[in-house]
Design a protein around this motif. Structure first.
Motif, short mmCIF file in Angstrom:
data_model
loop_
_atom_site.label_atom_id
_atom_site.label_comp_id
_atom_site.label_asym_id
_atom_site.label_seq_id
_atom_site.Cartn_x
_atom_site.Cartn_y
_atom_site.Cartn_z
N SER A 38 51.35 20.45 44.82
CA SER A 38 50.88 19.97 43.53
C SER A 38 50.51 21.17 42.66
O SER A 38 50.19 22.25 43.17
CB SER A 38 49.67 19.05 43.70
OG SER A 38 49.24 18.52 42.46
N VAL A 39 50.54 20.97 41.35
CA VAL A 39 50.06 21.97 40.41
C VAL A 39 48.61 21.65 40.07
O VAL A 39 48.31 20.54 39.63
CB VAL A 39 50.92 22.02 39.13
CG1 VAL A 39 50.30 22.96 38.10
CG2 VAL A 39 52.35 22.45 39.47
N LEU A 40 47.73 22.60 40.30
CA LEU A 40 46.31 22.43 40.00
C LEU A 40 45.91 23.42 38.92
O LEU A 40 46.39 24.56 38.89
CB LEU A 40 45.47 22.65 41.26
CG LEU A 40 45.81 21.80 42.49
CD1 LEU A 40 44.87 22.15 43.64
CD2 LEU A 40 45.74 20.31 42.17
N ASP A 41 45.01 22.99 38.04
CA ASP A 41 44.54 23.83 36.94
C ASP A 41 43.09 24.21 37.21
O ASP A 41 42.23 23.33 37.40
CB ASP A 41 44.65 23.07 35.61
CG ASP A 41 44.48 23.97 34.40
OD1 ASP A 41 43.82 25.02 34.51
OD2 ASP A 41 45.00 23.62 33.32
N ALA A 42 42.81 25.50 37.20
CA ALA A 42 41.46 25.99 37.53
C ALA A 42 40.39 25.38 36.63
O ALA A 42 39.25 25.18 37.06
CB ALA A 42 41.42 27.51 37.43
N LYS A 43 40.72 25.04 35.40
CA LYS A 43 39.73 24.48 34.48
C LYS A 43 39.20 23.14 34.96
O LYS A 43 38.12 22.69 34.53
CB LYS A 43 40.31 24.33 33.08
CG LYS A 43 41.35 23.23 32.92
CD LYS A 43 41.82 23.12 31.48
CE LYS A 43 42.90 22.06 31.32
NZ LYS A 43 42.44 20.71 31.70
N ASP A 44 39.92 22.49 35.86
CA ASP A 44 39.50 21.19 36.39
C ASP A 44 38.60 21.31 37.62
O ASP A 44 38.18 20.31 38.19
CB ASP A 44 40.73 20.34 36.77
CG ASP A 44 41.56 19.97 35.56
OD1 ASP A 44 40.98 19.74 34.48
OD2 ASP A 44 42.81 19.91 35.69
N TYR A 45 38.30 22.55 38.01
CA TYR A 45 37.51 22.76 39.23
C TYR A 45 36.36 23.75 39.00
O TYR A 45 36.05 24.57 39.85
CB TYR A 45 38.43 23.25 40.36
CG TYR A 45 39.51 22.24 40.65
CD1 TYR A 45 39.28 21.15 41.48
CD2 TYR A 45 40.76 22.33 40.02
CE1 TYR A 45 40.26 20.20 41.70
CE2 TYR A 45 41.75 21.38 40.23
CZ TYR A 45 41.49 20.32 41.08
OH TYR A 45 42.46 19.36 41.29
N GLY A 46 35.74 23.64 37.83
CA GLY A 46 34.55 24.41 37.55
C GLY A 46 34.78 25.85 37.15
O GLY A 46 33.87 26.68 37.27
N VAL A 47 35.98 26.16 36.67
CA VAL A 47 36.30 27.52 36.23
C VAL A 47 36.56 27.50 34.72
O VAL A 47 37.31 26.65 34.25
CB VAL A 47 37.55 28.05 36.97
CG1 VAL A 47 37.93 29.44 36.47
CG2 VAL A 47 37.32 28.07 38.47
N PRO A 48 35.97 28.42 33.95
CA PRO A 48 36.16 28.40 32.49
C PRO A 48 37.45 29.08 32.05
O PRO A 48 37.47 29.91 31.15
CB PRO A 48 34.93 29.16 31.98
CG PRO A 48 34.62 30.14 33.06
CD PRO A 48 34.97 29.43 34.36
N GLN A 49 38.55 28.72 32.69
CA GLN A 49 39.85 29.33 32.41
C GLN A 49 40.95 28.31 32.67
O GLN A 49 40.92 27.58 33.66
CB GLN A 49 40.09 30.56 33.32
CG GLN A 49 41.44 31.19 33.15
CD GLN A 49 41.78 32.22 34.22
OE1 GLN A 49 42.81 32.89 34.17
NE2 GLN A 49 40.91 32.37 35.22
N VAL A 50 41.93 28.27 31.78
CA VAL A 50 43.14 27.49 32.02
C VAL A 50 44.05 28.34 32.91
O VAL A 50 44.46 29.43 32.54
CB VAL A 50 43.86 27.17 30.68
CG1 VAL A 50 45.19 26.47 30.96
CG2 VAL A 50 42.97 26.32 29.79
N ARG A 51 44.29 27.85 34.11
CA ARG A 51 45.09 28.63 35.07
C ARG A 51 45.81 27.67 36.00
O ARG A 51 45.26 27.21 37.00
CB ARG A 51 44.20 29.58 35.85
CG ARG A 51 44.95 30.63 36.67
CD ARG A 51 44.00 31.59 37.37
NE ARG A 51 44.70 32.70 37.99
CZ ARG A 51 45.04 33.83 37.37
NH1 ARG A 51 44.72 33.99 36.10
NH2 ARG A 51 45.68 34.79 38.01
N LYS A 52 47.05 27.36 35.68
CA LYS A 52 47.83 26.42 36.47
C LYS A 52 48.59 27.16 37.57
O LYS A 52 49.30 28.13 37.30
CB LYS A 52 48.81 25.65 35.58
CG LYS A 52 48.14 24.74 34.58
CD LYS A 52 49.17 23.97 33.75
CE LYS A 52 48.49 23.03 32.76
NZ LYS A 52 49.49 22.28 31.95
N ARG A 53 48.43 26.68 38.78
CA ARG A 53 49.11 27.26 39.92
C ARG A 53 49.61 26.16 40.85
O ARG A 53 48.97 25.11 40.98
CB ARG A 53 48.17 28.20 40.71
CG ARG A 53 47.77 29.47 39.93
CD ARG A 53 48.98 30.37 39.73
NE ARG A 53 48.65 31.64 39.12
CZ ARG A 53 48.72 31.90 37.81
NH1 ARG A 53 49.06 30.93 36.96
NH2 ARG A 53 48.45 33.11 37.35
#
Length: 335
Positions: free
Chosen positions: A155-170
């Motif tokens: 799956s592609v997860l975005d860091a901004k959805d997990y308590g990180v103040p950055q858009v970072r899709k991996r």
């Protein structure tokens, strides 16, 4: 004892921080970049092994989980050019597969850029999945003949959805061995958390030494009136753009800069980089600023990995591979 893992393509240790925080013990690490090795040693006390292509898989200790943020390489063109029998041969992913074959860990977590999905017309991801999978995202592949036999979830997860103040899709690729469960196991990727973190809470003030010259601001950064680059301060209620490994080159289209410093605009500080990647402020940076930006830009967002790892361990626990109190006792029992 704790569950044990190998940290391949370790970088500066983002995977290690995440897994150790939930009771894991790192028994092997590999990273070829000498500057990343310096940072890794400064924080963990050991130097990762170097070139993974020169590591004999049998020399690696037995492990429960393998982690790897492997580089994205076009399998089809390399294999065709070199005449290899296997489509992944000649790439660094091939070395990951060799280690999986030899050590047969209970599970793995792989991470890569979102572009892996479309890389080489989608062939790269397809070959990866074909090489690893007896099932993909819950669908059993009855006629598959993979090199290693894992139930694979991606799956592609975005860091901004997990308590990180950055858009970072991996993209995250998780595998659970067929030895653990012949049926598709009950693994699920973590859902986004409701609480959002914004960069303004992490911006520092009166920082010296990170300023961008007035000349560069006038001649490049603000040469066009197009709302770029992204500027932040303590009042910014956003998640910043993805931190790239080339951030030190001051790119107006992709960079995020701070309204602060001697000239009014500066680069992200060391602590701000740590915050947008989910690293503790106590994390030691013994290298130059250029190397620091490269290292954080190439790293994983630690809180995302931690949530994925918690869900993986929870799934293994349901199959009686780990004890119910693994987070407290730091123990794992054999399957």
């Amino acid at each position: 004892m704790s569950f044990v893992f190998a940290d391949l393509f370790a970088g500066i240790g983002g995977f290690r921080i995440a897994l150790e925080s939930i009771g894991g013990e790192c028994v092997f690490s590999s990273e070829w970049d000498k500057y990343a090795q310096m940072t890794y040693r400064a924080n963990f006390g050991d130097i990762p092994y170097g070139d993974i292509t020169k590591i004999e898989p049998s020399s690696i200790p037995d492990i429960d989980i393998l982690t790897a943020g492997f580089p994205c390489q076009p399998f089809s063109s390399i294999g065709k050019r070199e005449g290899f029998e296997h489509p992944t041969q000649g790439t660094l992913f091939y070395d990951v597969v060799k280690i999986l074959k030899e050590k047969n860990p209970k599970a793995f977590i792989l991470e890569n850029v979102e572009g892996l999905i479309t890389h080489d017309g989608g062939k790269t991801l397809r070959i990866i999945l074909d090489t690893l999978s007896i099932s993909i995202n819950g669908q059993y592949l009855f006629f598959s003949q993979p090199d290693v036999r894992y139930h694979v979830f991606w799956s592609v997860l975005d860091a901004k959805d997990y308590g990180v103040p950055q858009v970072r899709k991996r993209i995250f690729i998780v595998g659970i061995s067929e030895d653990i469960s012949r049926d598709v196991p009950n693994f699920m990727f973590p859902p986004p958390i409701k609480h959002k973190e914004y960069i303004g809470s992490y911006v520092e003030e009166n920082i010296i030494g990170y300023s961008i010259s007035k000349h560069l601001q006038d001649s490049y950064l603000f040469k066009l009136d197009d709302g770029k680059p992204e500027l932040i301060d303590r009042n910014s209620k956003i998640q910043v753009k993805t931190l790239c490994s080339t951030y030190h080159k001051i790119q107006r289209l992709t960079g995020t800069f701070v309204k602060d410093g001697e000239t009014g605009i500066r680069l992200l500080s060391e602590n701000e980089c740590k915050s947008i990647m989910g690293y503790p402020l106590s994390f030691v940076i013994p290298v130059s600023r250029t190397q620091m930006y490269r290292q954080f830009g190439n790293s994983v967002a630690v809180p995302v990995v931690r949530q994925v790892a918690i869900n993986l361990i929870t799934s293994l626990r349901s199959h009686k591979v780990v004890l119910d109190d693994f987070l407290d006792k730091r123990r794992l029992i054999g399957a």
